[in-house]
Design a protein around this motif. Structure first.
Motif, PDB file in Angstrom:
ATOM      1  N   CYS A 209       0.893  -1.532   0.046  1.00 40.69           N
ATOM      2  CA  CYS A 209      -0.028   0.102   0.382  1.00 40.69           C
ATOM      3  C   CYS A 209       0.823   0.943   0.222  1.00 40.69           C
ATOM      4  O   CYS A 209       1.901   1.279   1.106  1.00 40.69           O
ATOM      5  CB  CYS A 209      -1.001  -0.124   1.035  1.00 40.69           C
ATOM      6  N   PHE A 210       0.670   2.001  -0.954  1.00 33.84           N
ATOM      7  CA  PHE A 210       1.103   3.477  -1.131  1.00 33.84           C
ATOM      8  C   PHE A 210       0.131   4.786  -0.371  1.00 33.84           C
ATOM      9  O   PHE A 210       0.585   5.584  -0.715  1.00 33.84           O
ATOM     10  CB  PHE A 210       2.159   3.520  -2.384  1.00 33.84           C
ATOM     11  N   GLY A 211      -1.195   4.082  -0.333  1.00 32.22           N
ATOM     12  CA  GLY A 211      -1.564   5.639   0.282  1.00 32.22           C
ATOM     13  C   GLY A 211      -2.272   5.790  -1.190  1.00 32.22           C
ATOM     14  O   GLY A 211      -2.860   5.032  -1.627  1.00 32.22           O
ATOM     15  N   GLU A 212      -2.115   7.137  -0.788  1.00 36.73           N
ATOM     16  CA  GLU A 212      -3.092   7.921  -2.125  1.00 36.73           C
ATOM     17  C   GLU A 212      -2.024   7.683  -3.438  1.00 36.73           C
ATOM     18  O   GLU A 212      -2.958   8.229  -4.129  1.00 36.73           O
ATOM     19  CB  GLU A 212      -3.193   9.245  -1.889  1.00 36.73           C
ATOM     20  N   TRP A 213      -1.457   6.930  -3.622  1.00 38.39           N
ATOM     21  CA  TRP A 213      -0.887   6.623  -4.326  1.00 38.39           C
ATOM     22  C   TRP A 213      -0.962   5.202  -5.267  1.00 38.39           C
ATOM     23  O   TRP A 213      -0.533   4.981  -5.691  1.00 38.39           O
ATOM     24  CB  TRP A 213       0.869   6.496  -5.117  1.00 38.39           C
ATOM     25  N   LYS A 243     -16.427 -17.849  -8.185  1.00 40.21           N
ATOM     26  CA  LYS A 243     -16.446 -17.330  -9.636  1.00 40.21           C
ATOM     27  C   LYS A 243     -15.035 -16.834  -9.897  1.00 40.21           C
ATOM     28  O   LYS A 243     -14.774 -16.235 -10.227  1.00 40.21           O
ATOM     29  CB  LYS A 243     -17.840 -16.125  -9.311  1.00 40.21           C
ATOM     30  N   GLY A 244     -14.127 -16.597  -8.443  1.00 40.14           N
ATOM     31  CA  GLY A 244     -13.461 -16.520  -8.879  1.00 40.14           C
ATOM     32  C   GLY A 244     -12.919 -15.647  -6.951  1.00 40.14           C
ATOM     33  O   GLY A 244     -13.497 -16.352  -5.723  1.00 40.14           O
ATOM     34  N   TYR A 245     -11.577 -15.082  -6.855  1.00 38.42           N
ATOM     35  CA  TYR A 245     -10.910 -14.584  -6.051  1.00 38.42           C
ATOM     36  C   TYR A 245     -11.916 -13.215  -5.846  1.00 38.42           C
ATOM     37  O   TYR A 245     -11.370 -11.951  -6.524  1.00 38.42           O
ATOM     38  CB  TYR A 245      -9.362 -14.593  -5.657  1.00 38.42           C
ATOM     39  N   ASN A 246     -11.942 -12.868  -4.686  1.00 39.34           N
ATOM     40  CA  ASN A 246     -12.647 -11.619  -4.012  1.00 39.34           C
ATOM     41  C   ASN A 246     -12.022 -11.035  -3.118  1.00 39.34           C
ATOM     42  O   ASN A 246     -11.656 -10.872  -2.154  1.00 39.34           O
ATOM     43  CB  ASN A 246     -14.485 -11.312  -3.444  1.00 39.34           C
ATOM     44  N   VAL A 247     -11.577  -9.897  -3.468  1.00 38.09           N
ATOM     45  CA  VAL A 247     -10.012  -8.953  -3.025  1.00 38.09           C
ATOM     46  C   VAL A 247     -11.280  -7.320  -2.674  1.00 38.09           C
ATOM     47  O   VAL A 247     -11.243  -6.653  -3.395  1.00 38.09           O
ATOM     48  CB  VAL A 247      -9.123  -8.631  -3.653  1.00 38.09           C
ATOM     49  N   LEU A 248     -10.966  -7.670  -1.337  1.00 38.84           N
ATOM     50  CA  LEU A 248     -11.572  -6.247  -0.737  1.00 38.84           C
ATOM     51  C   LEU A 248     -10.184  -5.178  -0.587  1.00 38.84           C
ATOM     52  O   LEU A 248      -9.305  -5.905   0.100  1.00 38.84           O
ATOM     53  CB  LEU A 248     -12.602  -6.337   1.154  1.00 38.84           C
ATOM     54  N   ALA A 249     -10.634  -4.249  -0.320  1.00 43.42           N
ATOM     55  CA  ALA A 249      -9.586  -3.104  -0.351  1.00 43.42           C
ATOM     56  C   ALA A 249      -9.893  -2.119  -0.013  1.00 43.42           C
ATOM     57  O   ALA A 249     -11.097  -1.287  -0.067  1.00 43.42           O
ATOM     58  CB  ALA A 249      -8.699  -2.458  -1.530  1.00 43.42           C
ATOM     59  N   HIS A 250      -9.961  -1.199   0.682  1.00 39.35           N
ATOM     60  CA  HIS A 250      -9.665  -0.021   1.346  1.00 39.35           C
ATOM     61  C   HIS A 250      -8.952   1.166   1.468  1.00 39.35           C
ATOM     62  O   HIS A 250      -7.966   0.738   1.396  1.00 39.35           O
ATOM     63  CB  HIS A 250     -10.743   0.071   2.897  1.00 39.35           C
ATOM     64  N   LEU A 251      -9.174   2.406   1.675  1.00 38.74           N
ATOM     65  CA  LEU A 251      -8.378   3.631   1.104  1.00 38.74           C
ATOM     66  C   LEU A 251      -9.060   4.587   2.215  1.00 38.74           C
ATOM     67  O   LEU A 251      -9.855   5.163   1.935  1.00 38.74           O
ATOM     68  CB  LEU A 251      -7.565   4.226  -0.179  1.00 38.74           C
ATOM     69  N   GLY A 252      -8.330   5.561   3.684  1.00 38.39           N
ATOM     70  CA  GLY A 252      -9.521   5.966   4.331  1.00 38.39           C
ATOM     71  C   GLY A 252      -8.964   7.753   3.658  1.00 38.39           C
ATOM     72  O   GLY A 252      -9.027   8.188   4.727  1.00 38.39           O
ATOM     73  N   HIS A 253      -7.436   7.871   2.880  1.00 36.10           N
ATOM     74  CA  HIS A 253      -7.028   8.890   2.008  1.00 36.10           C
ATOM     75  C   HIS A 253      -8.993  10.063   1.690  1.00 36.10           C
ATOM     76  O   HIS A 253      -9.893   8.758   1.479  1.00 36.10           O
ATOM     77  CB  HIS A 253      -6.739   8.705   1.204  1.00 36.10           C
ATOM     78  N   THR A 349      -8.444   1.314  12.056  1.00 33.56           N
ATOM     79  CA  THR A 349      -7.323   0.527  11.666  1.00 33.56           C
ATOM     80  C   THR A 349      -6.849   1.249   9.906  1.00 33.56           C
ATOM     81  O   THR A 349      -8.017   1.270   9.293  1.00 33.56           O
ATOM     82  CB  THR A 349      -7.942  -0.406  11.883  1.00 33.56           C
ATOM     83  N   HIS A 350      -5.793   1.240   9.840  1.00 36.46           N
ATOM     84  CA  HIS A 350      -5.443   1.802   9.190  1.00 36.46           C
ATOM     85  C   HIS A 350      -5.254   1.250   7.657  1.00 36.46           C
ATOM     86  O   HIS A 350      -5.943   0.762   6.612  1.00 36.46           O
ATOM     87  CB  HIS A 350      -3.976   2.465   8.958  1.00 36.46           C
ATOM     88  N   ASP A 351      -4.425  -0.354   7.950  1.00 36.26           N
ATOM     89  CA  ASP A 351      -3.847  -0.884   7.291  1.00 36.26           C
ATOM     90  C   ASP A 351      -4.329  -2.510   7.760  1.00 36.26           C
ATOM     91  O   ASP A 351      -2.727  -3.291   7.939  1.00 36.26           O
ATOM     92  CB  ASP A 351      -2.136  -1.332   6.318  1.00 36.26           C
ATOM     93  N   PRO A 352      -5.572  -3.095   8.259  1.00 30.89           N
ATOM     94  CA  PRO A 352      -5.680  -4.236   8.194  1.00 30.89           C
ATOM     95  C   PRO A 352      -5.531  -5.965   7.232  1.00 30.89           C
ATOM     96  O   PRO A 352      -5.285  -5.389   6.201  1.00 30.89           O
ATOM     97  CB  PRO A 352      -7.328  -4.537   8.873  1.00 30.89           C
ATOM     98  N   ILE A 353      -5.515  -6.823   8.003  1.00 35.90           N
ATOM     99  CA  ILE A 353      -5.502  -8.231   7.737  1.00 35.90           C
ATOM    100  C   ILE A 353      -6.608  -9.240   8.059  1.00 35.90           C
ATOM    101  O   ILE A 353      -6.371  -8.772   9.044  1.00 35.90           O
ATOM    102  CB  ILE A 353      -3.685  -9.025   7.685  1.00 35.90           C
ATOM    103  N   THR A 354      -7.058  -9.656   6.786  1.00 35.86           N
ATOM    104  CA  THR A 354      -8.254 -10.702   7.701  1.00 35.86           C
ATOM    105  C   THR A 354      -7.726 -12.040   7.066  1.00 35.86           C
ATOM    106  O   THR A 354      -8.098 -12.074   5.838  1.00 35.86           O
ATOM    107  CB  THR A 354      -9.623 -10.392   7.873  1.00 35.86           C
ATOM    108  N   ASN A 355      -7.488 -13.108   8.021  1.00 35.29           N
ATOM    109  CA  ASN A 355      -8.132 -14.055   7.810  1.00 35.29           C
ATOM    110  C   ASN A 355      -8.600 -15.604   8.577  1.00 35.29           C
ATOM    111  O   ASN A 355      -9.125 -15.065   9.260  1.00 35.29           O
ATOM    112  CB  ASN A 355      -5.874 -14.839   7.805  1.00 35.29           C
TER     113      ASN A 355
END
Length: 397
Positions: A209-213, A243-253, A349-355
């Motif tokens: 993660c490069f944040g806003e970049w 159907k495949g891999y569902n990749v969830l992403a978020h950003l707080g910017h 939280t800023h960069d959480p991970i769920t497993n």
């Protein structure tokens, strides 16, 4: 004949009494559930009313309506899920006052785990600054010193679950715990000092993660050691479906954002050159250079954050952050239905991970202002039970 008839009458009376008791019990439970639902609704309406313009009327069916292009509506679900939530604080057993009194953040944070915790043998396994593991039994969060003594025969820098075994980086080599001793892992492994997002028989998935970049999600193919990538700002959980891999992403910017990309065939994404991985291109994440279009955007919202996705019974639930509240919701197209208010606070939280680890789901939470990129808390989900564990002190906000 009279005795037989009398016996039958007595049985019928007992059955009627039992049915009456069950009816009353059912009505009582139904009334209690309705009371919980109403209390839940009222608290949510009151909270969102405080966080919106005064002339906007907040109702259970429209707690918040997105003003942005990709509109969404937030409402109270008719199907309230009663999670049993517990909040605990456990101190790092290797806690150092020297680190606690340090003026430099890079030293202060050393009292938090060195790498993100994992679940192994029904214990929360955590690695601390001294390179030693601490294990807590999930049934009562007491120390599992027997497992600790077995594991702490080496000093480690980072740890993961690899192929369902506990793995750790010691020196420049990765070792796997076989139940009796550490053995050197001879296969290629793409990580050194960052958490894993997901693993199955074909891929190890991780991100940067490069944040806003921007951000990148990588699919390391085990059979070929090739790595494929696409943009994901910033990936926090992966759920595999037919159907495949569902990749969830978020950003707080800015106002916050969230997206889900479904990737049916990761090997159709752009192939990464070894010297490109982990690097930026013209100041932006490598992910932006993927032009394969080998994915479908399932969700794309602006104005909120979605920290996690996890399986619950026959549905997928999400941990959503909006209007200074973090809650659990179902998402149906553009409708976000709150099913539980979680701890009813501003858990952030800023960069959480769920497993997922068997019957457990583990969410690792960082918070930059508290521990920089280190884990400061975890959420452990087992069925309808959710435990929040804070390291060293209460991190509720």
């Amino acid at each position: 004949m009279f005795d037989k008839v009398g016996h039958i009458n007595k049985l019928q009376a007992m059955v009627k009494k039992l049915l009456y008791i069950l009816l009353i019990f059912g009505l009582s439970n139904s009334g209690f559930a309705q009371s919980l639902q109403l209390k839940f609704e009222n608290k949510l309406v009151e909270h969102f009313q405080k966080h919106t313009w005064k002339d906007v009327v907040v109702t259970r069916d429209s707690l918040y309506s997105s003003p942005y292009k990709d509109k969404f509506n937030v409402s109270v679900s008719d199907n309230y899920i009663e999670f049993d939530t517990t909040h605990l604080v456990i101190k790092n057993p290797y806690f150092s006052d020297k680190h606690d009194d340090a003026e430099e953040e890079k030293d202060y944070v050393k009292n938090f785990p060195k790498s993100f915790s994992v679940i192994y043998e029904n214990s929360l396994v955590t690695l601390f600054e001294n390179g030693k593991f601490t294990c807590f039994k999930l049934e009562n969060f007491e120390r599992n010193t027997e497992l600790e003594n077995k594991l702490n025969t080496k000093k480690f820098k980072y740890h993961w679950i690899i192929d369902n075994q506990l793995g750790g980086l010691s020196g420049n080599s990765i070792f796997l715990w076989n139940g009796n001793k550490w053995t050197k892992f001879k296969e290629n492994f793409p990580l050194k000092n960052q958490p894993k997002l997901f693993e199955d028989n074909q891929f190890i998935v991780y991100g940067e993660c490069f944040g806003e970049w921007g951000g990148t999600v990588y699919f390391f193919e085990k059979s070929s050691s090739k790595t494929f990538f696409t943009e994901s700002t910033c990936a926090n959980s992966v759920i595999k479906t037919s159907k495949g891999y569902n990749v969830l992403a978020h950003l707080g910017h800015g106002g916050g954002s969230a997206e889900i990309k479904t990737i049916p065939y990761p090997t159709k994404l752009t192939l990464a050159k070894p010297n490109e991985i982990g690097k930026s291109v013209n100041g932006e994440a490598l992910g932006y250079t993927d032009k394969s279009s080998a994915f479908e955007k399932k969700l794309d919202f602006y104005g909120l954050q979605i920290f996690s996705s996890f399986d619950y019974q026959d549905k997928v639930l999400y941990i959503v952050h909006l209007s200074e509240l973090t809650f659990i919701a179902e998402i149906k197209n553009n409708e976000i239905e709150i099913v539980n208010p979680l701890f009813f606070n501003d858990l952030y939280t800023h960069d959480p991970i769920t497993n997922k680890y068997g019957k457990y789901t583990l969410m690792n939470l960082d918070h930059y202002g508290t521990g920089l990129n280190r884990e400061i808390s975890v959420l452990i989900i087992e069925g309808n039970k959710i435990t929040k564990l804070d390291w060293n002190e209460n991190h509720s906000r």
